[in-house]
Motif scaffolding. Structure first.
Motif, short mmCIF file in Angstrom:
data_model
loop_
_atom_site.label_atom_id
_atom_site.label_comp_id
_atom_site.label_asym_id
_atom_site.label_seq_id
_atom_site.Cartn_x
_atom_site.Cartn_y
_atom_site.Cartn_z
N ALA A 110 -2.40 -50.48 11.47
CA ALA A 110 -1.05 -49.93 11.58
C ALA A 110 -0.78 -49.42 12.99
CB ALA A 110 -0.87 -48.80 10.57
N GLN A 111 -1.75 -48.75 13.58
CA GLN A 111 -1.58 -48.23 14.93
C GLN A 111 -1.51 -49.36 15.96
OE1 GLN A 111 -3.68 -47.14 12.66
NE2 GLN A 111 -3.54 -44.92 12.51
N LEU A 112 -2.34 -50.40 15.79
CA LEU A 112 -2.33 -51.51 16.73
C LEU A 112 -1.02 -52.31 16.64
CD1 LEU A 112 -6.00 -52.78 16.32
CD2 LEU A 112 -5.03 -51.55 18.28
N ALA A 113 -0.56 -52.55 15.41
CA ALA A 113 0.70 -53.27 15.24
C ALA A 113 1.87 -52.47 15.80
CB ALA A 113 0.92 -53.58 13.76
N MET A 114 1.86 -51.18 15.59
CA MET A 114 2.92 -50.32 16.13
C MET A 114 2.89 -50.31 17.65
SD MET A 114 3.65 -46.26 15.38
CE MET A 114 3.75 -46.59 13.62
N LEU A 115 1.69 -50.30 18.22
CA LEU A 115 1.57 -50.32 19.68
C LEU A 115 2.13 -51.61 20.25
CD1 LEU A 115 0.51 -48.73 22.11
CD2 LEU A 115 -1.71 -49.84 21.78
N ASP A 116 1.82 -52.73 19.61
CA ASP A 116 2.40 -54.00 20.03
C ASP A 116 3.92 -53.97 19.97
OD1 ASP A 116 -0.03 -55.20 20.56
OD2 ASP A 116 0.38 -56.98 19.35
N GLN A 117 4.44 -53.43 18.90
CA GLN A 117 5.89 -53.40 18.72
C GLN A 117 6.56 -52.55 19.79
OE1 GLN A 117 7.02 -55.33 16.13
NE2 GLN A 117 9.11 -55.06 16.92
N ARG A 118 5.95 -51.42 20.13
CA ARG A 118 6.54 -50.53 21.13
C ARG A 118 6.42 -51.11 22.53
NH1 ARG A 118 4.56 -44.45 19.17
NH2 ARG A 118 5.92 -44.33 17.33
N LEU A 119 5.30 -51.76 22.82
CA LEU A 119 5.08 -52.28 24.17
C LEU A 119 5.83 -53.57 24.43
CD1 LEU A 119 1.25 -51.63 24.66
CD2 LEU A 119 3.14 -50.38 25.69
N PHE A 120 5.90 -54.45 23.43
CA PHE A 120 6.43 -55.80 23.64
C PHE A 120 7.68 -56.11 22.81
CE2 PHE A 120 1.72 -55.79 23.82
CZ PHE A 120 1.59 -55.86 25.20
#
Length: 314
Positions: A110-120
């Motif tokens: 969940a944290q990795l997917a959210m990080l991707d969403q926020r960054l890209f």
């Protein structure tokens, strides 16, 4: 006294056991893993079996280097001692479950997917799945399995062309990278977009001939919490760095398949884009450490005093 001196000379010249830096890394890391599995992680399912395997991995360099010193003309023993890292890396991945369970039992997707969403602003695997044609997906998936081929191939090239200093440094870097990679798996376990974001895909990975089979094979490994950072990406880049430095022809052959391998980690839905990006600095740090270790060892060899009792008079 003269008999002891003669015996010492014989051992110094023909039977002195010599350990490489990669041997030290294997012995220390595998011993610590085995101790953890019989200690604080003993409650995790499969801990006993994994502990036995890691103990065997740790004993491998000790036994093989001793046999190599006892039979210095046996090339097979020398080869096995030099490439002991290969079975350690190929088998240890499937033994990580109890260590990761004990260290971090909660997934971090969940944290990795959210990080991707926020960054890209999007999930790279979802976007690429919509634009990459099926024939290209087949090619990328085939290249993905080069992860198991390129590290061994470069090692063989360096070993059999007698570039032993380059070979030793390469093994240091490779072993340190996998050690760091496995530690990261334990701290940030994740199963990847193919499982966590399955609802975001319209169907399975779309290929023409081999994609379905290759994708199904990658759903059966004993350990699958291995996303962060991308070991495929980091290993491919590390092999490219050493090929560029020591085997330019090998580098030219590997370059395009390695790029396809890295792209396949996203198209095949194995990794988040963050996994790939974080593999780059990890690889850079590991290579820097390997270079520093290798140079420090070389300086010690140059400045080491000559022992008079090690000189055999004709």
């Amino acid at each position: 006294m003269s008999e002891w001196t003669s015996y010492s000379r014989t051992r110094d010249v023909g039977q002195e056991v010599s350990f490489k830096a990669v041997d030290l890394i294997i012995v220390v890391s595998c011993s610590l893993a085995a101790l953890a599995l019989v200690g604080p992680a003993r409650w995790a399912p499969g801990s006993t079996e994994s502990a036995v395997y890691f103990a065997i991995f740790a004993l491998g360099p000790l036994v093989l280097r001793t046999l190599e010193a006892s039979f210095p003309r046996n090339r097979l023993l020398a080869f096995m001692a030099s490439f002991w890292l290969l079975p350690v890396l190929s088998l240890s991945h499937g033994l990580l479950n109890p260590l990761v369970t004990a260290a971090t039992p909660v997934l971090r997707d969940a944290q990795l997917a959210m990080l991707d969403q926020r960054l890209f602003g999007a999930q790279a695997s979802v976007v690429l799945g919509q634009v990459v044609p099926p024939w290209l997906t087949d090619i990328l998936m085939i290249c993905y399995y080069g992860h198991f081929v390129w590290p061994l191939a470069l090692g063989l090239v360096l070993y059999f062309t007698d570039r032993r200093e380059a070979f030793d440094e390469y093994l240091i870097a490779l072993s340190l990278f996998f050690l760091a990679n496995y530690v990261c798996y334990a701290l940030v376990p994740a199963i990847g977009p193919r499982y966590f974001l399955f609802h975001a895909f319209s169907g399975p990975v779309n290929g023409l001939w081999v994609t379905s089979f290759l994708d199904s094979v990658m759903r059966m490994p004993p350990f699958s919490r291995d996303c962060f950072p991308s070991g495929h990406t980091g290993t491919a880049l590390l092999v490219l760095v050493y090929a560029f430095r020591f085997a330019p022809r090998f580098f030219r052959v590997m370059l395009v398949p390695a790029i396809c391998l890295i792209l396949a980690t996203l198209v095949g839905r194995f990794h988040y884009l963050t996994d790939l990006l974080c593999a780059v600095p990890l690889m850079g740090v590991v290579v820097s450490l390997a270079v520093a270790w290798s140079r420090a060892t070389a300086r010690r060899e140059v400045t080491r005093p000559v022992r008079m009792d090690a000189i055999v008079r004709p």
